[in-house]
Design a protein around this motif. Structure first.
Motif, PDB file in Angstrom:
ATOM      1  N   UNK A 184       0.831  -1.206   0.000  1.00 46.59           N
ATOM      2  CA  UNK A 184       0.000   0.000   0.000  1.00 46.59           C
ATOM      3  C   UNK A 184       0.862   1.252   0.000  1.00 46.59           C
ATOM      4  N   UNK A 185       1.882   1.270   0.837  1.00 48.37           N
ATOM      5  CA  UNK A 185       2.786   2.418   0.864  1.00 48.37           C
ATOM      6  C   UNK A 185       3.418   2.638  -0.501  1.00 48.37           C
ATOM      7  N   UNK A 186       3.849   1.555  -1.147  1.00 50.92           N
ATOM      8  CA  UNK A 186       4.461   1.691  -2.467  1.00 50.92           C
ATOM      9  C   UNK A 186       3.457   2.189  -3.499  1.00 50.92           C
ATOM     10  N   UNK A 187       2.217   1.722  -3.404  1.00 54.00           N
ATOM     11  CA  UNK A 187       1.194   2.209  -4.337  1.00 54.00           C
ATOM     12  C   UNK A 187       0.993   3.707  -4.164  1.00 54.00           C
ATOM     13  N   UNK A 188       1.020   4.176  -2.925  1.00 52.84           N
ATOM     14  CA  UNK A 188       0.840   5.607  -2.656  1.00 52.84           C
ATOM     15  C   UNK A 188       2.006   6.428  -3.188  1.00 52.84           C
ATOM     16  N   UNK A 189       3.247   5.966  -2.934  1.00 58.06           N
ATOM     17  CA  UNK A 189       4.389   6.764  -3.378  1.00 58.06           C
ATOM     18  C   UNK A 189       4.525   6.731  -4.897  1.00 58.06           C
ATOM     19  N   UNK A 190       4.151   5.629  -5.523  1.00 59.05           N
ATOM     20  CA  UNK A 190       4.204   5.593  -6.991  1.00 59.05           C
ATOM     21  C   UNK A 190       3.183   6.568  -7.590  1.00 59.05           C
ATOM     22  N   UNK A 191       2.004   6.627  -6.998  1.00 58.47           N
ATOM     23  CA  UNK A 191       1.025   7.602  -7.487  1.00 58.47           C
ATOM     24  C   UNK A 191       1.513   9.015  -7.197  1.00 58.47           C
ATOM     25  N   UNK A 192       2.106   9.219  -6.014  1.00 55.88           N
ATOM     26  CA  UNK A 192       2.641  10.539  -5.685  1.00 55.88           C
ATOM     27  C   UNK A 192       3.732  10.966  -6.652  1.00 55.88           C
ATOM     28  N   UNK A 193       4.600  10.023  -7.049  1.00 50.33           N
ATOM     29  CA  UNK A 193       5.659  10.347  -8.007  1.00 50.33           C
ATOM     30  C   UNK A 193       5.061  10.739  -9.350  1.00 50.33           C
ATOM     31  N   UNK A 194       4.011  10.038  -9.772  1.00 52.00           N
ATOM     32  CA  UNK A 194       3.345  10.384 -11.030  1.00 52.00           C
ATOM     33  C   UNK A 194       2.721  11.773 -10.951  1.00 52.00           C
ATOM     34  N   UNK A 195       2.140  12.105  -9.790  1.00 50.72           N
ATOM     35  CA  UNK A 195       1.555  13.440  -9.612  1.00 50.72           C
ATOM     36  C   UNK A 195       2.645  14.507  -9.652  1.00 50.72           C
ATOM     37  N   UNK A 196       3.775  14.237  -8.989  1.00 53.09           N
ATOM     38  CA  UNK A 196       4.873  15.204  -8.970  1.00 53.09           C
ATOM     39  C   UNK A 196       5.400  15.453 -10.377  1.00 53.09           C
ATOM     40  N   UNK A 197       5.568  14.383 -11.143  1.00 51.57           N
ATOM     41  CA  UNK A 197       6.056  14.544 -12.520  1.00 51.57           C
ATOM     42  C   UNK A 197       5.052  15.318 -13.370  1.00 51.57           C
ATOM     43  N   UNK A 198       3.775  14.994 -13.226  1.00 48.72           N
ATOM     44  CA  UNK A 198       2.755  15.711 -13.981  1.00 48.72           C
ATOM     45  C   UNK A 198       2.716  17.176 -13.572  1.00 48.72           C
ATOM     46  N   UNK A 199       2.882  17.429 -12.287  1.00 51.81           N
ATOM     47  CA  UNK A 199       2.905  18.804 -11.803  1.00 51.81           C
ATOM     48  C   UNK A 199       4.069  19.589 -12.376  1.00 51.81           C
ATOM     49  N   UNK A 200       5.218  18.935 -12.477  1.00 51.00           N
ATOM     50  CA  UNK A 200       6.384  19.627 -13.037  1.00 51.00           C
ATOM     51  C   UNK A 200       6.191  19.907 -14.532  1.00 51.00           C
ATOM     52  N   UNK A 201       5.604  18.959 -15.257  1.00 51.19           N
ATOM     53  CA  UNK A 201       5.308  19.218 -16.676  1.00 51.19           C
ATOM     54  C   UNK A 201       4.360  20.405 -16.811  1.00 51.19           C
ATOM     55  N   UNK A 260      -5.087  14.215  -7.238  1.00 49.00           N
ATOM     56  CA  UNK A 260      -5.200  13.320  -6.094  1.00 49.00           C
ATOM     57  C   UNK A 260      -4.230  13.576  -4.965  1.00 49.00           C
ATOM     58  N   UNK A 261      -3.422  14.641  -5.034  1.00 53.11           N
ATOM     59  CA  UNK A 261      -2.549  14.984  -3.911  1.00 53.11           C
ATOM     60  C   UNK A 261      -3.384  15.635  -2.823  1.00 53.11           C
ATOM     61  N   UNK A 262      -3.349  15.068  -1.601  1.00 46.94           N
ATOM     62  CA  UNK A 262      -4.110  15.692  -0.523  1.00 46.94           C
ATOM     63  C   UNK A 262      -3.312  16.805   0.141  1.00 46.94           C
ATOM     64  N   UNK A 263      -2.019  16.860  -0.141  1.00 45.75           N
ATOM     65  CA  UNK A 263      -1.149  17.888   0.416  1.00 45.75           C
ATOM     66  C   UNK A 263       0.041  18.020  -0.523  1.00 45.75           C
ATOM     67  N   UNK A 264       0.806  19.091  -0.370  1.00 42.16           N
ATOM     68  CA  UNK A 264       1.983  19.266  -1.228  1.00 42.16           C
ATOM     69  C   UNK A 264       2.904  20.291  -0.601  1.00 42.16           C
ATOM     70  N   UNK A 265       4.113  19.855  -0.234  1.00 39.45           N
ATOM     71  CA  UNK A 265       5.142  20.805   0.188  1.00 39.45           C
ATOM     72  C   UNK A 265       5.910  21.210  -1.058  1.00 39.45           C
ATOM     73  N   UNK A 266       5.897  22.496  -1.361  1.00 40.05           N
ATOM     74  CA  UNK A 266       6.479  22.936  -2.621  1.00 40.05           C
ATOM     75  C   UNK A 266       7.346  24.174  -2.421  1.00 40.05           C
ATOM     76  N   UNK A 267       8.604  24.065  -2.847  1.00 43.66           N
ATOM     77  CA  UNK A 267       9.476  25.223  -2.969  1.00 43.66           C
ATOM     78  C   UNK A 267       9.604  25.515  -4.452  1.00 43.66           C
TER      79      UNK A 267
END
Length: 386
Positions: free
Chosen positions: A162-179, A206-213
């Motif tokens: 479950x943790x891995x499923x969450x971080x993999x989705x989070x990584x996809x969100x981060x990449x999409x956000x950067x694009x 689907x990000x419920x939070x985001x720390x962003x610099x």
């Protein structure tokens, strides 16, 4: 552009939560302990663990939550405030759940401990960061409670499905956000507008939070919070993007130039990218975190930048952001040994005098073959039309 990401399988979440609690119970019994109190303070941060969320699978909205886990038998959960009872019952799914007002939280915990027979035995407390009111209550409520944070962190530093499923989705969100940032940024745009639009976009994925610099300069001294500064041609835009999915944060570190990058900038990024890839190849199970720092620093030192690989120019070369554990920290003074299945961000983010600060980093998982990125493509020095 990614319009939506598939939902995560909730049956997997329930299965993993059950396994987490059973694994903690096995450890309790092995250590001769009679139970664990896991507390959550409601202040969610990628800089601190949340033992209660890790064992309950529930993001509290109120100031207090506790999971009471006896060495034998079913757990009990106390959440505050009462108006969150319906959501808690739906998402946690445990029969012994009580919702109370914040002022009644500690009496409710004590009553549940009595009901479970946990006040008569050896109890550990996994509190994470606690308000003084709470931390001072445990010795009064329990007989010499033991420190229990490692009971959770030693389990959670090895990611389950479950943790891995969450971080993999989070990584996809981060990449999409950067694009999205690359496609949206333009000269004359205030930094805070770009940050707000990218934040909204990632939350929509689907990000419920985001720390962003997210900031830019002609010569960055460091990464920092977004300001009112207007983007300009020749700027180096830095992005530390850290979305959270069900409490699991994942971070990417990226650098882009508005306009054409100089040969000096390209060479500097290649230097840091090579340092990152060398560290990833060396980051295998059984290797000490401090050794990974030395591998990462070696090409930077060889290029003549040794003073800049130390404070105040550099603090750490990576760190975990797990819901239940902050291990490991990739620092020169760390005694942590890497284990298969650990997930953390690895980054040679670095100030160089010719170019200013450059960000370069990936979330990785430790395998027998080294650190494997969780992103679909490692970062590169991107360009934004001027």
């Amino acid at each position: 552009m990614v319009d939506q990401l598939p939902p995560l399988p909730l049956a997997l979440k329930a299965e993993c939560l059950d396994r987490r609690r059973r694994a903690v119970q096995e450890t309790l019994r092995a250590k001769g302990l009679d139970g664990l109190v896991a507390y959550g303070n409601g202040r969610h941060s990628f800089l601190a663990s949340n033992p209660a969320w890790y064992l309950a699978g529930f993001r509290q909205l109120g100031p207090h939550m506790a999971v009471l886990l006896p060495a034998e038998g079913d757990p009990a959960v106390i959440v505050a405030p009462t108006w969150d009872a319906g959501r808690a019952q739906e998402q946690i799914g445990l029969p012994d759940l009580v919702a109370v007002e914040p002022a009644d939280f500690l009496p409710a915990v004590q009553a549940a401990l009595d009901r479970l027979g946990m006040r008569r035995g050896r109890i550990a407390v996994a509190g994470g960061v606690q308000p003084r009111l709470i931390s001072e209550a445990w010795p009064v409520m329990l007989r010499n409670p033991e420190l229990g944070d490692k009971l959770v962190s030693d389990l959670s530093r090895i990611r389950d499905e479950w943790s891995l499923a969450c971080v993999r989705k989070g990584a996809a969100i981060a990449e999409a956000g950067y694009r999205f940032i690359l496609e949206t940024a333009r000269p004359g745009m205030p930094e805070y507008v770009l940050a707000a639009e990218s934040e909204a976009y990632m939350r929509g994925l689907g990000a419920e939070d985001n720390f962003q610099l997210l900031s830019a300069s002609q010569h960055n001294r460091a990464a920092h919070r977004t300001s009112e500064r207007l983007l300009a041609a020749g700027d180096v835009l830095l992005g530390e993007i850290t979305p959270s999915v069900d409490g699991e944060y994942v971070q990417i570190c990226r650098t882009a130039v508005i306009g054409d990058p100089t040969q000096t900038q390209l060479a500097a990024f290649d230097l840091l990218d090579g340092a990152l890839r060398s560290a990833m190849a060396a980051a295998k199970p059984g290797v000490a975190a401090r050794d990974i720092v030395e591998v990462m620093n070696a090409p930077i030192v060889a290029a003549g930048y040794e003073p800049y690989t130390k404070p105040p120019y550099m603090r750490t070369r990576g760190h975990s952001m797990a819901l239940g554990s902050m291990d490991p920290e990739i620092a020169i003074d760390s005694d942590e040994v890497l284990l298969k299945g650990m997930v953390f961000v690895l980054h040679p983010n670095q100030y160089l005098p010719e170019t200013g600060y450059i960000m370069c980093g990936e979330p990785v998982i430790i395998t027998d073959d080294g650190a494997v990125p969780l992103t679909s493509r490692m970062g590169r020095l991107e360009t934004i039309p001027a």
